[in-house]
Scaffold this motif. Structure first.
Motif, PDB file in Angstrom:
ATOM      1  N   ARG A  80      31.340 -36.724 -54.759  1.00  0.00           N
ATOM      2  CA  ARG A  80      31.274 -35.805 -54.082  1.00  0.00           C
ATOM      3  C   ARG A  80      30.189 -35.339 -54.999  1.00  0.00           C
ATOM      4  O   ARG A  80      29.504 -33.975 -53.986  1.00  0.00           O
ATOM      5  CB  ARG A  80      32.530 -34.962 -54.615  1.00  0.00           C
ATOM      6  CG  ARG A  80      33.789 -35.457 -53.599  1.00  0.00           C
ATOM      7  CD  ARG A  80      35.128 -34.605 -54.227  1.00  0.00           C
ATOM      8  NE  ARG A  80      36.958 -35.697 -53.731  1.00  0.00           N
ATOM      9  CZ  ARG A  80      37.203 -36.017 -53.996  1.00  0.00           C
ATOM     10  NH1 ARG A  80      37.176 -35.653 -55.325  1.00  0.00           N
ATOM     11  NH2 ARG A  80      38.371 -35.632 -53.125  1.00  0.00           N
ATOM     12  N   ARG A  81      29.968 -35.298 -55.421  1.00  0.00           N
ATOM     13  CA  ARG A  81      28.561 -34.552 -56.573  1.00  0.00           C
ATOM     14  C   ARG A  81      27.645 -35.048 -55.570  1.00  0.00           C
ATOM     15  O   ARG A  81      26.304 -34.447 -56.067  1.00  0.00           O
ATOM     16  CB  ARG A  81      28.735 -35.281 -58.015  1.00  0.00           C
ATOM     17  CG  ARG A  81      27.393 -34.584 -58.874  1.00  0.00           C
ATOM     18  CD  ARG A  81      27.599 -35.261 -60.125  1.00  0.00           C
ATOM     19  NE  ARG A  81      27.103 -36.410 -60.946  1.00  0.00           N
ATOM     20  CZ  ARG A  81      27.942 -37.639 -61.153  1.00  0.00           C
ATOM     21  NH1 ARG A  81      28.807 -36.941 -61.296  1.00  0.00           N
ATOM     22  NH2 ARG A  81      28.086 -38.892 -60.537  1.00  0.00           N
ATOM     23  N   ARG A  83      27.263 -35.654 -52.716  1.00  0.00           N
ATOM     24  CA  ARG A  83      27.051 -34.748 -51.553  1.00  0.00           C
ATOM     25  C   ARG A  83      26.711 -33.396 -52.204  1.00  0.00           C
ATOM     26  O   ARG A  83      25.475 -33.033 -51.101  1.00  0.00           O
ATOM     27  CB  ARG A  83      28.460 -35.289 -50.689  1.00  0.00           C
ATOM     28  CG  ARG A  83      28.588 -34.492 -49.626  1.00  0.00           C
ATOM     29  CD  ARG A  83      29.451 -34.217 -48.958  1.00  0.00           C
ATOM     30  NE  ARG A  83      30.222 -36.005 -48.594  1.00  0.00           N
ATOM     31  CZ  ARG A  83      31.461 -35.961 -48.416  1.00  0.00           C
ATOM     32  NH1 ARG A  83      32.383 -34.959 -48.147  1.00  0.00           N
ATOM     33  NH2 ARG A  83      31.277 -37.427 -47.754  1.00  0.00           N
ATOM     34  N   ARG A  84      26.710 -33.234 -52.457  1.00  0.00           N
ATOM     35  CA  ARG A  84      26.748 -31.704 -53.203  1.00  0.00           C
ATOM     36  C   ARG A  84      25.566 -31.214 -53.705  1.00  0.00           C
ATOM     37  O   ARG A  84      24.597 -30.602 -53.198  1.00  0.00           O
ATOM     38  CB  ARG A  84      27.377 -30.820 -54.300  1.00  0.00           C
ATOM     39  CG  ARG A  84      28.924 -30.801 -54.319  1.00  0.00           C
ATOM     40  CD  ARG A  84      29.797 -29.591 -55.143  1.00  0.00           C
ATOM     41  NE  ARG A  84      29.310 -30.712 -56.382  1.00  0.00           N
ATOM     42  CZ  ARG A  84      29.680 -31.189 -57.542  1.00  0.00           C
ATOM     43  NH1 ARG A  84      31.348 -31.357 -56.337  1.00  0.00           N
ATOM     44  NH2 ARG A  84      30.601 -31.559 -58.422  1.00  0.00           N
ATOM     45  N   GLU A  85      25.120 -32.394 -54.373  1.00  0.00           N
ATOM     46  CA  GLU A  85      23.224 -32.368 -54.674  1.00  0.00           C
ATOM     47  C   GLU A  85      22.749 -32.714 -53.728  1.00  0.00           C
ATOM     48  O   GLU A  85      21.168 -32.269 -53.649  1.00  0.00           O
ATOM     49  CB  GLU A  85      22.993 -33.402 -55.516  1.00  0.00           C
ATOM     50  CG  GLU A  85      23.904 -33.173 -57.421  1.00  0.00           C
ATOM     51  CD  GLU A  85      23.427 -33.987 -57.883  1.00  0.00           C
ATOM     52  OE1 GLU A  85      23.039 -35.536 -57.551  1.00  0.00           O
ATOM     53  OE2 GLU A  85      24.381 -33.957 -59.112  1.00  0.00           O
TER      54      GLU A  85
END
Length: 192
Positions: A80-81, A83-85
């Motif tokens: 998830r991290r 994907r956010r980046e």
């Protein structure tokens, strides 16, 4: 002595890892081809934690399930991290700040640069041409006997090459120094 898993133990824990990886892929919306990598990651995590397994406290299946759940949670957080980046957007997405006119990302990226520019790849044709000219100039400056050395240096360090090959390290370093001087005299400065 490190604890080991027998084939019978693997028959017990492997389906659990498959199920956990399948659930994680589905929950995160990841493609199914990533499932096997997740399974392997979970099994490797189990192997590192196997020394903590106490048969008196529970079964191997229960221990593996808890290990897999914890690893799946850490994997989900990391994915998830990541994907956010990333800058995930469609070329059909509207450009922010354009209220009266509906411009899309595809409208503002020049045709000459294409999709590679939007992904962050180099599209500077002048820089590509300069690189090509530098390579041609370097090829003209270097001797034929230097080319195999240059090719070898792309795979390992001079120290490793000296240990592997019949040429002593001192000779390798001297030849590298001579090549650098010839490149500098040919107009090619050091990269760093």
């Amino acid at each position: 002595m490190r604890p080991r898993l027998s084939l019978a133990d693997l028959d017990i824990v492997h389906p659990i890892a498959q199920r956990q990886a399948r659930q994680l892929c589905r929950a995160l919306g990841r493609p199914s081809h990533e499932r096997e990598d997740m399974e392997q990651d979970m099994l490797l995590d189990l192997l590192t934690r196997l020394a903590s397994f106490d048969p008196a406290r529970g079964t191997l299946a229960a221990f593996a399930t808890v290990c897999f759940q914890h690893r799946a949670s850490r994997l989900a957080t990391r994915l998830r991290r990541e994907r956010r980046e990333r800058h995930e957007a469609s070329l059909d997405d509207a450009v922010p700040g354009q209220e009266e006119e509906e411009l899309t990302l595809a409208d503002i990226i020049p045709e000459s640069e294409g999709y590679a520019a939007w992904c962050g790849q180099q599209t500077d044709t002048v820089a590509a041409l300069e690189r090509r000219l530098d390579l041609d100039r370097a090829g003209a400056v270097l001797d034929e006997r230097d080319l195999p050395l240059c090719a070898s240096l792309t795979r390992c360090t001079p120290h490793e090459l000296g240990q592997q090959g019949p040429v002593p390290r001192s000779v390798l370093y001297r030849r590298i120094h001579e090549m650098r001087l010839r490149l500098l005299a040919g107009g090619i400065a050091a990269a760093a």
